[in-house]
Design an enzyme around this catalytic site. Structure first.
Site, PDB file in Angstrom:
ATOM      1  CB  THR A 152     -36.260  13.833  17.943  1.00 35.10           C
ATOM      2  OG1 THR A 152     -35.106  13.477  17.202  1.00 35.10           O
ATOM      3  CG2 THR A 152     -36.181  15.446  18.108  1.00 35.10           C
ATOM      4  N   GLY A 191     -40.195  11.058  11.239  1.00 37.40           N
ATOM      5  CA  GLY A 191     -40.523  10.938   9.888  1.00 37.40           C
ATOM      6  C   GLY A 191     -41.589   9.862   9.792  1.00 37.40           C
ATOM      7  CD  GLU A 456     -28.631   9.769  10.914  1.00 37.48           C
ATOM      8  OE1 GLU A 456     -28.092   9.274  12.033  1.00 37.48           O
ATOM      9  OE2 GLU A 456     -29.491   8.990  10.551  1.00 37.48           O
TER      10      GLU A 456
END
Lengths: 698, 698
Positions: A152, A191, A456
């Site tokens: 992302t 993350g 997701e």
């Protein structure tokens, strides 16, 4: 902190005590808690969970008592310490991957190794060549390097093709130049990247000889392995605080013409030939779509237990919290009524209790379907092609089922995570004022769960995929070329009866109730098909219809799977007839409450009459609430959450709600260590800070 | 913190820049932003706001740049410093109460003086005798004592009669003994109590000579005025962290047979005669119910602007955030589409945009009604009774209107705060992944707003009061004894036509659309009356129906008030025809979208046909979205939020979304000051903490 005075320590809550009230609730029902729990999880899993839990409880670093008080930096600090300890416990106790995952679930907070232990390892394993696995995966498995998965970007989420980061092949020195041409190219939300990772799998547009080949994965070192400082021409950091998930260091990452060697590009499915400087595809990464389906199925599976935490807390507390008397109560009845007796509380909590079971059985069925299909495909694949490196050849039937499973999992992921997230907030509010306290345990859990509705596959975006699949299936049914699966079966059945109509006995027959859900989903499918294919409506003008369609189909899947699970020998053998009857009431409550909420669609489709919907609302749902009410506490007990896991004053198994609220506020709360100067004309802010003395701020 | 490298500082977002996109949006519409803003707030209020804002911006203590990063203690610390400064600014600039409230609103965070400045002062003023006002109010106004209002207890929220704290009259020494007999008697959730207040108005059950007279207010000193330590036999502290509202020190408070003098009991409406030891009532505290109605009306009024912050942020960001191409776009169109062009985003945001105006006009109308009625009642009161101290005598008509206003304000408080709270969460999710970042500005604002759905009457509990009033009105209509007000008017009209039925042209006529809402609310009222009075259903079995009924009546009120506001000369004189048409589209969108959501009730009541509801969904609502879309940015601009107030990267007026996100993460985020040791086998947690060196934790 001023000690709690002796006269306070002697105080007890008034009236019947929480433990007495919960004991009375448990005495009212015969639902066999242990057997039901075993049906949900199996004895083996329950025992394993207990074993791991005992280890965690004995470790000081996992002590939760300061979790709700700590600020961002402190929470991250603790989370990192826990992640390290968890890794070492895994080695010490020789835990399987399953046991390790169980431990993470019990700790119930995202940790800084999260993406290393999932996407980083998975991607290296699935998309690396044997040589790359030797180079990177071995070290990663040993935590000699810590990685993350950087896809992302600041300007691009769902649309992977729009990523801006580039990896340009330099044919001179045989390297890739990783570059962030714009600010929006910055990796974002990644993350484990913010503070922890020293490696990243970076998704970047591969450019060879001026031509773009789309996004590809590159393994890139970003920090020094000794000093942990960012390498030159790399800018990396934490993106800041979030609505939840603050134990995780989601990060940003920018590159300035940063060179990486040829081996960095993960080359199982495509590579740049360093001799010819040619881009080469080899095999298809379709197994990866299988992984995505698997991930979404686990989200469906988890949604039930995610929601069950909130339902457990709110239901137990509602049996203890008493408010007003029933207006119609006989004068002889004294004292206030537990709020769980009020229908306005029941209508909020009990359908969610039903949903926990509905989602659990649906997730379980999805996982089973996935595993079976995967086995079939692997068997075919091994027969057809025993060499590693080339992509798998899929069998026609395996891939048909996978397509159905893929679409179904998209829709169910969206529906189930929405039900869980919104249901948790309903549970929090059903706890009244105390639901707002962090000690309720619901708010922090809800905040951490929320991203599941976005990642997701964004829950709104996903519904387009479901609609596209349903339209395609409907076209195949009309053309007579449909593959055989559940979706085409319900569409075919609807089509054969559409002109005759239906007459489902939704209140008298459970199989008719399931059929009504299938009918409404099929009706909406053919209606959408008409709008698109016959009336030529713009795709954009149909998005709202597609969203409804996906929801309708997914609701059908949940209702069908819940019903099927209750018919299965596995369930029927596990619990007695009375318990089966309670589970059957839960099924009917879930289905009829959903049907009533979506009443106008059911009515418009002809799946049921106005009178049936009206009866559902005014009579049947209310009767089901009354049937389930006495079993509510035992039903939530069957989810088997340990108090340590719930970390909730309101949801304690022993009902000591008020004692626990008070203890946390009076004994644990660090804000009570400061004494302020309350006057506006004083330039001192604090009179006294424990361990510090006077502090001035103004 | 590592400085942002020069090569990063040169980067810009790709593609069309945010400011270009917003400029293009603003060029697409002719809605006169300033004029519309003046219609909403008046020029005077806007100018006043700007003046106060300039003062706040120039004060360092109000700098917001660390708000999203700070932990609980730090946030409270800053909030206290701000509260002190605000008080001093009020004195310095000689601000009116209105200007002071404006300043608080602009700061947009609950502060530790919050309850002192509202409920403490109000209660002293309204319920104190002249002597008590001299004793307490003068000092309180001067901040020589800081107070709060301690009603809610650990075991009792909504049910004030159930409070456990006692105040027992001691006829020997002429004191009251304040006592907490149980743990659940602990005061809980009391704003400003945790650390700040040294006085509290304590609601306690008055006991005189063994007889209980129900809850009464007592002014009680709880902390030393010099040391600020709790007094003996008082246990007080902060209740701990919450889902939001963490700048406020909500507190707990327990008493151990704590003596207070006779003057402590606020005695305007009832007192204990110290000579006779008799309990005496004097006059009625009905003006206080007026205050409650006023407070609820302000909640309705604020709900519009509370929601407008989220809508402003999400709408601006959706005009900048681009994702995918429209599937049906011509090949010549390049680049990605702003997500605000997708109908799935429009259907989430634009009805909420419409709701901001609907709630604003409704709140304004409530406030006007309240003021007019209050004036009438005060005039009568002054004529009839010019002495202070005795309670006001209400006129019959004033009290009838007040009863209607009271019930209406209950229902509207519940509906409007629910719309605002849930709408904010919809806005947050409509921002996709970035909505989850604190920098979106929506999450923290939502968290702070949530308690509004619980306090001043729990939104679920309130619906019972509305239903009770509607049933009473319906009975009066049947008996021919109904007072004249809007509620009885719609019930009477429904009753006269119930057997004939109706034929509302909901799509063609706006007044018919309003009438359809009145029809459905009336239908549900008489249906509930039948269930209760004819069929004798239990109150508890009707709670869900009552909830729906209250919602239906309140939705009618909102639709009616919005429509009325658009017809008023004030509105029609303020903006041009085109703008009126846009506002009218917003009205229709709000009404028709609500109608469609509640389709089955409208259909069941006969207010509209299945075909009308179907057309609403598939055609009319979609057409209204398209009509409003070009004006979306100017419509949110009209709410006039300053960037300083919004404190949102995504909602910036200039569209510099990505620059601001990046700046906050890279330059302001304190987590980036630490460098971790990432390896699990190391016993060092941090390699380097800025200003500290190595720190070990394991």
């Amino acid at each position: 902190m001023a000690p709690t005075p002796a006269w306070v320590k002697k105080l007890e809550p008034s009236g019947p005590q929480g433990h007495e009230l919960l004991a009375a609730e448990r005495a009212k029902s015969n639902v066999p808690v242990e057997k039901l729990q075993e049906l949900l999880f199996t004895k083996k899993v329950i025992d394993q969970k207990q074993k791991v839990l005992d280890v965690l409880k004995s470790e000081k670093v996992f002590d939760k008592s300061q979790n709700y008080f700590a600020g961002r930096t402190e929470r991250f600090e603790t989370a990192l310490a826990r992640a390290k300890r968890l890794r070492n416990l895994k080695l010490k106790h020789n835990w399987t991957l399953d046991e390790f995952r169980t431990a993470s679930e019990l700790i119930s907070e995202p940790g800084p190794y999260g993406l290393h232990e999932s996407m980083f390892l998975i991607t290296l394993n699935e998309q690396g060549t044997p040589e790359q696995r030797d180079e990177f995966l071995v070290k990663a498995n040993d935590y000699k390097i810590i990685g993350c998965y950087a896809q992302t970007e600041l300007g691009h989420g769902s649309n992977v093709r729009g990523l801006e980061t580039t990896a340009t092949w330099d044919s001179q020195d045989k390297t890739f130049i990783i570059h962030s041409p714009h600010l929006t190219a910055s990796k974002w939300w990644i993350g484990s990247l913010g503070r922890t990772a020293n490696y990243a799998v970076v998704m970047a547009q591969l450019i060879v000889d001026g031509k773009s080949h789309g996004p590809h994965p590159f393994v890139v070192q970003i920090r020094d392995l000794k000093t942990h400082e960012p390498l030159e021409n790399v800018h990396v950091g934490d993106i800041g605080p979030k609505f939840g998930y603050n134990t995780m260091d989601n990060g940003f990452l920018l590159f300035n013409k940063y060179k990486v060697p040829h081996i960095s590009m993960l080359a199982r499915f495509s590579r740049v030939n360093p001799d010819t400087n040619q881009y080469v595809r080899q095999g298809s990464p379709s197994l990866i779509y299988g992984t995505l389906t698997w991930v979404r199925s686990t989200i469906v599976m988890q949604a039930g237990s995610v929601l069950a935490r909130g339902v457990t807390i709110a239901t137990r507390y509602s049996a203890i919290r008493r408010q007003f008397q029933d207006r119609d109560a006989p004068a002889s009845e004294v004292g206030e009524t537990p709020v769980l007796n009020y229908t306005m509380v029941q209508i909020r909590l009990l359908p969610l209790l039903a949903a926990t079971f509905a989602l659990h059985f649906t997730g379980k069925s999805m996982m089973n379907l996935y595993s079976e299909n995967q086995k079939k495909m692997n068997a075919k694949h091994e027969n057809a092609n025993s060499s590693r490196g080339a992509g798998p050849e899929e069998t026609q039937s395996g891939s048909d089922i996978l397509a159905d499973l893929h679409a179904t999992s998209c829709g169910l992921k969206a529906l189930s995570s929405t039900i869980a997230a919104e249901g948790l907030e309903v549970c929090r509010r059903a706890c009244g004022g105390h639901g707002y306290s962090s000690f309720s345990g619901i708010g922090p859990w809800y905040s951490d769960y929320l991203p599941t509705t976005t990642w997701e596959g964004d829950n709104y975006m996903l519904t387009q995929q479901v609609a596209r699949y349903l339209l395609k299936s409907a076209r195949a049914v009309i053309a007579g070329s449909a593959p055989s699966n559940d979706t085409t079966a319900i569409l075919t059945s609807f089509r054969s009866r559409a002109s005759i109509g239906c007459a489902f006995d939704i209140l008298g027959s459970s199989s008719d109730l399931v059929a009504a859900f299938a009918w409404r989903a099929s009706f909406l499918t053919f209606e959408a098909l008409k709008h698109r294919d016959e009336q030529g409506k713009a795709w954009n003008d149909l998005l709202v219809d597609f969203y409804r369609l996906s929801k309708a189909h997914s609701q059908y899947m949940v209702v069908k799977n819940f019903y099927t699970a209750l018919q299965s020998p596995e369930t029927r053998g596990a619990v007695d007839q009375n318990t089966l009857a309670v589970l059957h009431s839960l099924f009917r409550l879930y289905a009829l409450h959903t049907l009533e909420q979506e009443g106008s669609e059911f009515y418009a489709s002809g799946a049921c009459s106005k009178h049936q919907i009206s009866l559902t609302r005014t009579t049947t749902v209310m009767a089901l609430l009354a049937e389930i009410r006495p079993h509510a506490i035992r039903l939530v007990d069957a989810w088997g959450f340990d108090d340590w896991v719930l970390d909730s004053s309101l949801g304690r198994y022993d009902g000591k709600v008020y004692e626990d609220m008070f203890y946390r506020a009076s004994e644990l709360n660090p804000l009570n260590r400061i004494t302020v100067d309350p006057y506006p004309d004083s330039d001192v802010l604090f009179r006294r800070v424990e361990g510090e003395g006077v502090r001035s701020k103004l």
